[in-house]
Write a protein that holds these residues in place. Structure first.
Motif, PDB file in Angstrom:
ATOM      1  N   ILE A  20      -9.313   2.823  -3.981  1.00 47.60           N
ATOM      2  CA  ILE A  20      -8.930   4.018  -3.229  1.00 47.60           C
ATOM      3  C   ILE A  20     -10.181   4.841  -2.980  1.00 47.60           C
ATOM      4  O   ILE A  20     -10.972   5.070  -3.895  1.00 47.60           O
ATOM      5  CB  ILE A  20      -7.902   4.843  -4.033  1.00 47.60           C
ATOM      6  CG1 ILE A  20      -6.632   4.013  -4.219  1.00 47.60           C
ATOM      7  CG2 ILE A  20      -7.593   6.168  -3.341  1.00 47.60           C
ATOM      8  CD1 ILE A  20      -5.627   4.641  -5.143  1.00 47.60           C
ATOM      9  N   GLU A  72      -9.943  12.004   1.541  1.00 46.76           N
ATOM     10  CA  GLU A  72      -9.710  10.776   2.309  1.00 46.76           C
ATOM     11  C   GLU A  72     -10.548  10.782   3.591  1.00 46.76           C
ATOM     12  O   GLU A  72     -11.065   9.771   4.015  1.00 46.76           O
ATOM     13  CB  GLU A  72      -8.242  10.623   2.653  1.00 46.76           C
ATOM     14  CG  GLU A  72      -7.354  10.390   1.440  1.00 46.76           C
ATOM     15  CD  GLU A  72      -5.920  10.089   1.862  1.00 46.76           C
ATOM     16  OE1 GLU A  72      -5.626   8.929   2.175  1.00 46.76           O
ATOM     17  OE2 GLU A  72      -5.092  11.029   1.872  1.00 46.76           O
ATOM     18  N   SER A 130      -3.158   8.196   1.087  1.00 45.38           N
ATOM     19  CA  SER A 130      -2.214   7.547   1.987  1.00 45.38           C
ATOM     20  C   SER A 130      -2.544   6.060   2.061  1.00 45.38           C
ATOM     21  O   SER A 130      -3.636   5.639   1.677  1.00 45.38           O
ATOM     22  CB  SER A 130      -2.269   8.201   3.359  1.00 45.38           C
ATOM     23  OG  SER A 130      -3.598   8.326   3.768  1.00 45.38           O
ATOM     24  N   PRO A 131      -1.610   5.250   2.529  1.00 41.11           N
ATOM     25  CA  PRO A 131      -1.836   3.793   2.590  1.00 41.11           C
ATOM     26  C   PRO A 131      -3.140   3.420   3.299  1.00 41.11           C
ATOM     27  O   PRO A 131      -3.760   2.420   2.939  1.00 41.11           O
ATOM     28  CB  PRO A 131      -0.622   3.292   3.375  1.00 41.11           C
ATOM     29  CG  PRO A 131       0.448   4.295   3.088  1.00 41.11           C
ATOM     30  CD  PRO A 131      -0.261   5.614   2.975  1.00 41.11           C
ATOM     31  N   ARG A 157       0.831  -1.207   0.000  1.00 47.15           N
ATOM     32  CA  ARG A 157       0.000   0.000   0.000  1.00 47.15           C
ATOM     33  C   ARG A 157       0.868   1.261   0.000  1.00 47.15           C
ATOM     34  O   ARG A 157       0.522   2.264  -0.629  1.00 47.15           O
ATOM     35  CB  ARG A 157      -0.965  -0.025   1.183  1.00 47.15           C
ATOM     36  CG  ARG A 157      -2.112  -1.028   0.949  1.00 47.15           C
ATOM     37  CD  ARG A 157      -3.142  -1.013   2.059  1.00 47.15           C
ATOM     38  NE  ARG A 157      -2.660  -1.635   3.276  1.00 47.15           N
ATOM     39  CZ  ARG A 157      -2.711  -1.103   4.484  1.00 47.15           C
ATOM     40  NH1 ARG A 157      -3.230   0.104   4.659  1.00 47.15           N
ATOM     41  NH2 ARG A 157      -2.265  -1.756   5.532  1.00 47.15           N
ATOM     42  N   GLU A 158       2.003   1.198   0.677  1.00 48.02           N
ATOM     43  CA  GLU A 158       2.915   2.345   0.666  1.00 48.02           C
ATOM     44  C   GLU A 158       3.453   2.584  -0.747  1.00 48.02           C
ATOM     45  O   GLU A 158       3.543   3.713  -1.215  1.00 48.02           O
ATOM     46  CB  GLU A 158       4.067   2.113   1.651  1.00 48.02           C
ATOM     47  CG  GLU A 158       3.636   2.328   3.102  1.00 48.02           C
ATOM     48  CD  GLU A 158       4.642   1.780   4.120  1.00 48.02           C
ATOM     49  OE1 GLU A 158       4.448   2.029   5.327  1.00 48.02           O
ATOM     50  OE2 GLU A 158       5.592   1.085   3.707  1.00 48.02           O
ATOM     51  N   SER A 191       0.697   3.996  -2.896  1.00 44.38           N
ATOM     52  CA  SER A 191       0.472   5.394  -2.518  1.00 44.38           C
ATOM     53  C   SER A 191       1.446   6.314  -3.265  1.00 44.38           C
ATOM     54  O   SER A 191       1.080   7.412  -3.696  1.00 44.38           O
ATOM     55  CB  SER A 191       0.629   5.526  -1.002  1.00 44.38           C
ATOM     56  OG  SER A 191       0.600   6.859  -0.607  1.00 44.38           O
TER      57      SER A 191
END
Lengths: 485, 485
Positions: free
Chosen positions: A338, B32, A182-183, A167-168, A171
């Motif tokens: 996302i 988000e 963000s993750p 996920r990082e 991102s």
């Protein structure tokens, strides 16, 4: 349908018919073929076993005498007993009514046939939405395996949203598409189809309506309908989905708009930047959340497509989906969603209840592909190769179809959306093609109305097969012209 | 719950409060954190950001002045606007009511907490049903990766039932358990949980009842209930599920019996051979199909467990499930279901609609593990190591729990089912343990009635952590004795 992949051995000392009797008895005895199962007709069995029909009849007669089967001839043969149930009063293990239960509808017959025939030998797949094995980056994949085999220290259950390391990396990766997330706003899924399943199960109310482009590949799935949600088709023009049509179709059951703005599947339409901005404004105003399916974005051939909807969404109304299935390899089974954190949390919780997350091996492999830069390098080459395939396929179409069909020239992705000039029976055409060793994806799978389109894919079959298969398809359409009308 | 994994930088020239304001604005601006999202309380935020509470107040005051948030103090702070919605009349992107919709129920609160805390640092996991990273066969896995990296020539979509090569290997492998099944009667799934999901979606009628052992880990999931199916608990004795209880609970809504005959989770009970035979007879007579979950079979420590139900099922009434998750690695996400072909076909068709199949990489890896013999070699070692862990854990329990609890000595698998002598509030105990850095799996997750059990797992935590954590658990129970009653 039974899958019989066995044949009696010709060089055996046991008679062929006896081998067949033993084989069928074993299948029944193991409980693999239960009471109520229908065997293929004699002619079919003779073909499968590669024996004379008389040999089949001899075998079936013995099984009938044993009281294991019943019926013969055109209607086929049914298993009525197994060795156990011969002793018992009523047969157990009759699953028939179970199979008819359950919430999830079966796949459309056309799709079931496609799913099966895809694995036959000698079939030419003219519609497959997948990269050809020829295009698989074998050497790069070896590199990735070698790196991850040193990186993987254990393979436990991952977090509800997926491997944090992946996920990082995603991102960072999506900054390329001007998406900031963000993750913790990213969920790893086992491909886009699972993302849609999770959305259906988690956030759609039974009885609600999902607006989709007309045509759209989503129409060929039951992913929304099985959960009591209806689809409503919204027509498109050359710039994408029509906004006034959305407005006209909004009512208090409308829950979402599902769109593939970049290379709509099957038509290849790219939504213009203006339409994207207007769509976002409209949906924000009407408080209509959007699912943006971006599976084909990386497969452009001429110019980078307009910005993602997500990149301009400042209100969190877009759930954005992407996947490695179309651009790299479906067998990875890795995609991502996302969206607003609260939605991603809910989807992650449901994913944990569905399959405890995607394969960790695949997640590590996906992370390595992206992080190492191999993915970008590979995409550059892939775009050139796909363009070549597209150009050759257009040439073939010009040669064999220019008087019987019309088509667009796609600017990316896999598909040419070809419309036949005459109104022939497309279902019959599909079956006739199957008989002739050609698998096509008829347009009716994707549409809400009758249509006379075929989705031709230039991504899968070899050039040779495209050449041969498309010529054959042209012949079939021409020769069958009258009886297919 | 928001996941905030960011902290302001102390060595930055920007004031801490300003960094916090910018961070929160970015989260809101990206969509988000949507309108309606609740921020943690000030005290919590101060802890997360590692700043004084006054710094948090300063930041929140500014965001409030900007009209982005509202409320303060104990009830926490809510996002009421984003930069976009400040200009628009009504805020868009409010997903709150979506999250509450959907067929799939959320996980039990206890499980949600467990799923999250498992990834905190410094938490000792006394209940985790998973092999310790210490037990991961890293070198063997490297071998497997090296072999498959030479074998994989492409990674396309697989057949509806899964990679044929893997199914052929499993078809051979399960002869070890006296199960005869051809590859066409085997479905590859992404772990056992998915198998249960597919069964629920495909062959269970909403409104039907599934009989399960009492207690059973299945009670902690919503895999059946989310689909409108009820669970009914059937008590067990030392030989397994009680047959007369099954008979008593049969009615016309009963659709299946779900059982873990070998090492029931959580109790560790092994169904005797006689009970198995009698159960099969009863279910055959009553035409009650059985799901046999065999996930723990390979983890015996003293003697090979009795035969599988499937091996003696001549009527195809048993759907048999197994997985590599417990015996090798959950991150593989590979399991299999064996049953009558017609049922397997139906499940495969639904699987194709759910996620287009399990990861091909994982399927190749699983095939290689089994075919190479590495899996067998590894299991031999694993059994010895697990036995050692069990013996040490029993010693620890004897030291710290002999006067406050009772337990069995399991003959395999991961769990000790420990019953506390006094009737304390188990939910409170769970939360108190969390606060003290210990994660336990309380028995109420698995049972239909109140119980005072804890499922202790000796498979996951290090010996040192088991030692420390179990002593602490004993202390917590002793010290909290009065206020937990």
């Amino acid at each position: 349908m039974l899958n019989i992949d066995w044949k009696p051995q010709r060089n055996s000392s046991t008679a062929l018919y006896r081998q067949i009797v033993d084989y069928i008895k074993e299948k029944i005895g193991n409980g693999e073929w239960t009471v109520g199962t229908r065997l293929p007709v004699q002619r079919e069995l003779a073909k499968i076993f590669e024996v004379n029909r008389s040999t089949v009849i001899e075998a079936l007669d013995e099984l009938k005498a044993d009281g294991l089967i019943e019926g013969r001839g055109k209607k086929g043969t049914v298993i009525i007993n197994n060795t156990w149930s011969l002793m018992a009063s009523t047969p157990a293990g009759n699953w028939e009514h179970y199979i008819k239960n359950g919430i999830q509808q079966p796949n459309l017959p056309t799709i079931q046939i496609i799913n099966k025939l895809e694995y036959s030998d000698n079939i030419i797949r003219l519609g497959t939405g997948e990269l050809s094995p020829e295009l698989f980056p074998e050497e790069m994949m070896k590199n990735v395996f070698s790196t991850i085999s040193n990186k993987i220290k254990s393979l436990g259950y991952e977090r509800p949203k997926g491997l944090l390391y992946l996920r990082e990396i995603i991102s960072q990766h999506i900054k390329k598409f001007h998406i900031n997330a963000s993750p913790s706003s990213i969920l790893i899924v086992s491909g886009s189809l699972q993302a849609l399943q999770l959305i259906s199960m988690s956030i759609l109310k039974p009885g609600s309506t999902v607006l989709v482009e007309k045509p759209s590949y989503i129409k060929s799935l039951h992913v929304f309908e099985s959960w009591g949600t209806k689809l409503k088709g919204i027509s498109m023009d050359k710039d994408g989905v029509k906004l006034n049509e959305i407005l006209k179709n909004l009512d208090n059951t409308t829950s979402l708009l599902y769109t593939i703005p970049t290379f709509n599947n099957p038509t290849g339409t790219i939504m213009s930047q203006d339409r994207r901005d207007d769509l976002l404004n409209l949906c924000t105003r009407e408080r209509l959340p959007i699912i943006e399916d971006d599976a084909y974005r990386e497969l452009w051939m001429e110019e980078i497509p307009p910005d993602t909807l997500k990149s301009r969404d400042k209100n969190g109304i877009v759930l954005y989906m992407n996947t490695l299935s179309k651009s790299l390899a479906p067998g990875m089974r890795i995609g991502w969603v996302i969206g607003p954190e609260a939605v991603i949390e809910r989807l992650g919780d449901v994913k944990m209840q569905t399959d405890y997350g995607a394969s960790s091996i695949s997640q590590y492999a996906a992370a390595e592909w992206i992080k190492s830069g191999l993915y970008e390098a590979y995409l550059k080459k892939l775009r050139r190769k796909l363009k070549l395939r597209r150009d050759i396929t257009i040439k073939i179409l010009e040669k064999y179809f220019s008087d019987i069909a019309l088509w667009n020239i796609p600017k990316g992705s896999f598909y040419i959306w070809m419309r036949l000039n005459s109104k022939i029976n497309m279902t019959k055409l599909f079956y006739r093609c199957c008989k002739n060793g050609i698998l096509i994806n008829p347009g009716y799978m994707y549409d809400f109305n009758t249509n006379y389109n075929i989705r031709i894919s230039y991504s899968y079959a070899s050039i040779q097969d495209l050449q041969f298969g498309l010529k054959k398809l042209s012949d079939i359409i021409r020769n069958s012209h009258f009886d297919l009308e």
